[in-house]
Scaffold this motif. Structure first.
Motif, short mmCIF file in Angstrom:
data_model
loop_
_atom_site.label_atom_id
_atom_site.label_comp_id
_atom_site.label_asym_id
_atom_site.label_seq_id
_atom_site.Cartn_x
_atom_site.Cartn_y
_atom_site.Cartn_z
N VAL A 387 -25.90 -48.28 -3.47
CA VAL A 387 -25.55 -47.07 -2.73
C VAL A 387 -24.88 -47.46 -1.41
O VAL A 387 -25.41 -48.29 -0.66
N GLY A 388 -23.74 -46.86 -1.11
CA GLY A 388 -23.08 -47.12 0.17
C GLY A 388 -21.64 -47.57 -0.01
O GLY A 388 -21.14 -47.72 -1.12
N ASP A 389 -20.99 -47.81 1.11
CA ASP A 389 -19.58 -48.21 1.13
C ASP A 389 -19.49 -49.72 0.94
O ASP A 389 -19.50 -50.48 1.90
N THR A 390 -19.44 -50.13 -0.30
CA THR A 390 -19.42 -51.56 -0.61
C THR A 390 -18.74 -51.80 -1.94
O THR A 390 -18.66 -50.90 -2.78
N ASP A 391 -18.24 -53.01 -2.13
CA ASP A 391 -17.70 -53.40 -3.43
C ASP A 391 -18.59 -54.44 -4.10
O ASP A 391 -18.18 -55.13 -5.03
N ALA A 392 -19.83 -54.57 -3.61
CA ALA A 392 -20.81 -55.43 -4.29
C ALA A 392 -21.13 -54.83 -5.65
O ALA A 392 -21.18 -53.61 -5.80
N ARG A 393 -21.39 -55.68 -6.63
CA ARG A 393 -21.62 -55.18 -7.99
C ARG A 393 -22.66 -56.04 -8.73
O ARG A 393 -22.86 -57.21 -8.42
N PHE A 394 -23.26 -55.40 -9.74
CA PHE A 394 -24.09 -56.12 -10.69
C PHE A 394 -23.16 -56.73 -11.74
O PHE A 394 -21.96 -56.42 -11.76
N PRO A 395 -23.67 -57.59 -12.63
CA PRO A 395 -22.81 -58.19 -13.66
C PRO A 395 -22.03 -57.14 -14.44
O PRO A 395 -22.54 -56.06 -14.74
N GLY A 396 -20.78 -57.48 -14.76
CA GLY A 396 -19.93 -56.57 -15.50
C GLY A 396 -19.29 -55.51 -14.63
O GLY A 396 -18.69 -54.57 -15.15
N GLY A 397 -19.44 -55.64 -13.32
CA GLY A 397 -18.86 -54.65 -12.41
C GLY A 397 -19.64 -53.37 -12.32
O GLY A 397 -19.14 -52.36 -11.82
N ALA A 398 -20.90 -53.38 -12.78
CA ALA A 398 -21.71 -52.16 -12.80
C ALA A 398 -22.27 -51.86 -11.41
O ALA A 398 -22.60 -52.76 -10.63
N VAL A 415 -28.63 -60.14 -10.97
CA VAL A 415 -28.04 -60.82 -9.83
C VAL A 415 -26.95 -59.94 -9.22
O VAL A 415 -26.10 -59.40 -9.94
N LEU A 416 -26.99 -59.80 -7.93
CA LEU A 416 -26.03 -58.97 -7.20
C LEU A 416 -24.97 -59.87 -6.58
O LEU A 416 -25.30 -60.87 -5.94
N LYS A 417 -23.70 -59.53 -6.77
CA LYS A 417 -22.62 -60.34 -6.19
C LYS A 417 -21.88 -59.53 -5.14
O LYS A 417 -21.50 -58.38 -5.37
N ALA A 418 -21.71 -60.15 -3.97
CA ALA A 418 -21.00 -59.49 -2.88
C ALA A 418 -19.51 -59.43 -3.18
O ALA A 418 -18.95 -60.32 -3.82
N GLY A 419 -18.88 -58.37 -2.70
CA GLY A 419 -17.44 -58.26 -2.80
C GLY A 419 -16.80 -58.78 -1.52
O GLY A 419 -17.39 -59.60 -0.81
N GLU A 420 -15.62 -58.30 -1.22
CA GLU A 420 -14.92 -58.74 -0.01
C GLU A 420 -15.21 -57.84 1.18
O GLU A 420 -14.91 -58.19 2.32
N LYS A 421 -15.80 -56.69 0.93
CA LYS A 421 -16.08 -55.74 2.02
C LYS A 421 -17.37 -56.14 2.72
O LYS A 421 -18.42 -56.24 2.09
N THR A 422 -17.28 -56.38 4.02
CA THR A 422 -18.46 -56.79 4.79
C THR A 422 -19.20 -55.57 5.31
O THR A 422 -18.66 -54.47 5.39
#
Length: 568
Positions: A387-398, A415-422
């Motif tokens: 939830v929130g303004d982020t591009d972090a995602r679970f596997p498969g982009g979920a 496992v949660l992967k961070a995107g480029e948005k800080t």
């Protein structure tokens, strides 16, 4: 008029209004999920029904048969009995519902579609394909059609398919076990059994199409508001919503698989008429069974119908006559499901959630479902949502994932992967199917870092006044000895190595319009950690100058620049 307990509502004897009253009784006695729907959620402030074209069925009539009402005090005052036939589902039909729900769990995991919802709609729309009258591939033996939507007591929808699906070239009709109108089927049609066809009369195809329809608009059906909206999108009616929720609750309490073609035929429709079935030259796979004795001594009505009478042996259709006690005792309540046993959701030792942009979080959210006694509840479902303004995602982009708890009641998020948005966002954990307080976990994504910057060349950087430097500055960023890609950097012409104030004279860069600038921001290293600065120019002031490059993570590099006239 008293509600009839444990009986079908017989056509001609009970109106839709009475059916609605019975649904309300169910809501009060056994179905906690059944609630009234705010007017603005079902028909608008004026009470007007939304356009039929906006629903899956065109607001066609539906079957108002009710599941067994487990009232603590039946009308007779004697303990009530149970009617297991109310939760029977033919084998192929049940298989279609479960496969459709499994498919949606893969393609749209965030929807959390329960097969019991499909079964509830299938029950209300067609009586489970008319008691499971389907062939080995799941196609109905006789077509199931709603009445013509000609505006005579129903919405008016003129023909959209030239009669291809419903055989009617004048008006549309709802088609098949899930009762799609042709225009809706064209949009949502699916091939649920892999035979290369999309047939609204096939229970596998229709169930999967219904799943996609209900999950539209990114609905999460574990959220009550979304569940109600999904059901109302199928048929705009509060009575319909409450009836579907009642059947859904019944199937959640337990459903029994029976052979195809042996289920009870549907009885009363919301418009007061019986079922409409298209003629078929092929007889049903098996004849309708004789009425089965009901638990508690209830006997077939003996009225020649495959529907039970009022239990007095005379086939009376008086809905006010209560059923006899039959000398039976009330069946014990079934064992609560894992979902029903969960009373709270607790943290199970989740650590700090922090990661660098583009990297996986080292920690994972872990929670525990607990019963009223504090014991862990196994096999409950927990949904983790980003939830929130982020591009972090679970596997498969979920953006969400549903996990079944272990034997100890624990559920661990993927496992949660961070995107480029800080910045910060939240991972929210909820128990699927329960309205319990959620757990929220703050997660932080920091910018990519470098701890070292170095030039890739040691060549001196010199230039004559008013001219361009012959060489560009190129540096390499590393973090813990490895190339640091995607690191944001800033380059500034400063007054000296000890004074980081931007200089107002000496070497400079150029902006897009060719104007001098002495600070460049938002520079970024490439995949190999390299960063090449744009061309540099000198003004007419000779001297020794300093270029300062900094990155996230604290790496800093100063580069000497000389502006001098050539030697005589």
């Amino acid at each position: 008029m008293a509600a009839v307990f444990g009986r079908r509502l017989r056509r001609g004897a009970v109106t839709t209004a009475v059916a609605a009253a019975a649904v309300a009784a169910l809501a009060a006695s056994q179905a906690p999920g059944v609630t009234d729907v705010p007017r603005d959620e079902r028909a608008g402030a004026s009470g007007a029904t939304p356009p039929a074209e906006d629903s899956a069925t065109g607001n066609s009539p539906y079957y108002t048969d009710l599941p067994e009402l487990k009232s603590p005090v039946p009308p007779t005052g004697a303990p009530g009995g149970g009617d297991d036939t109310k939760s029977e589902i033919p084998a192929t039909v049940l298989d279609a519902y479960k496969k459709a729900a499994d498919s949606m769990g893969t393609t749209k995991p965030g929807c959390n579609l329960p097969w019991e919802l499909l079964a509830a709609i299938g029950q209300v729309e067609s009586g489970q394909a008319r008691g499971g009258r389907v062939d080995a591939n799941g196609t109905t033996i006789a077509g199931i059609l709603g009445p013509p939507l000609n505006g005579n007591g129903f919405a008016k929808i003129t023909d959209t398919d030239n009669g291809v699906y419903d055989g009617d070239k004048t008006h549309d009709r709802a088609v098949g076990p899930m009762q799609f109108i042709p225009s809706t089927w064209e949009t949502w049609a699916q091939d649920g059994n892999g035979d290369g066809k999309k047939d609204p009369n096939n229970i596998y195809d229709a169930a999967l199409a219904a799943g996609h329809y209900l999950c539209a608009s990114d609905r999460d059906l574990s959220v009550e508001a979304d569940l109600h909206k999904a059901i109302l999108s199928y048929n705009h009616s509060r009575d319909y919503l409450n009836l579907v929720l009642t059947w859904m609750d019944t199937f959640r309490r337990g459903a029994h698989e029976i052979p195809d073609g042996t289920g009870d035929l549907p009885g009363d429709r919301s418009d007061g008429n019986g079922p409409i079935v298209s003629p078929s030259p092929t007889p049903p796979a098996s004849p309708s069974p004789s009425p089965k004795p009901r638990p508690g001594g209830d006997k077939p009505s003996g009225n020649g119908s495959d529907k039970p009478g009022n239990g007095n042996g005379g086939g009376s259709s008086d809905p006010t006559t209560p059923p006899p006690s039959g000398g039976g005792s009330e069946s014990p309540d079934p064992t609560p499901s894992p979902t029903e046993r969960v009373k709270s959701l607790e943290d199970a030792g989740t650590g700090k959630l922090s990661a660098t942009a583009g990297e996986a979080f080292a920690e994972r959210v872990e929670v525990r479902t607990e019963s009223a006694s504090g014991a862990g509840v196994a096999k409950a479902k927990v949904k983790f949502a980003i939830v929130g303004d982020t591009d972090a995602r679970f596997p498969g982009g979920a953006t969400s994932a549903t996990v079944t708890t272990s034997a100890s009641g624990k559920a661990t998020a993927p496992v949660l992967k961070a995107g480029e948005k800080t910045g910060e966002f939240t991972v929210r954990a909820t128990v699927v199917g329960r309205s319990l307080p959620a757990l929220g976990y703050k997660a932080t994504v920091t910018a990519r870092q470098a701890d070292t910057l170095a030039r890739t060349s040691d060549k001196a950087l010199t230039c004559e006044p008013g001219k361009e430097f012959a060489d560009q500055v190129e540096v390499k960023a590393t973090y813990k000895g490895k190339a640091a890609d995607g690191v944001v950097a800033t380059a500034t012409m400063v007054k000296s190595a000890s004074d980081a104030t931007a200089n107002d004279k000496g070497p400079y860069f150029k902006d897009a319009d060719g104007n001098p600038v002495r600070t460049l921001k938002a520079l970024k290293t490439d995949a190999n950690g390299l960063l090449k600065l744009p061309e540099m120019y000198a003004d007419d002031t000779a001297g020794t100058y300093t270029l300062r490059i900094t990155t996230a993570g604290g790496a800093t590099l100063t580069v000497e620049l000389k502006v001098a006239a050539p030697a005589a």
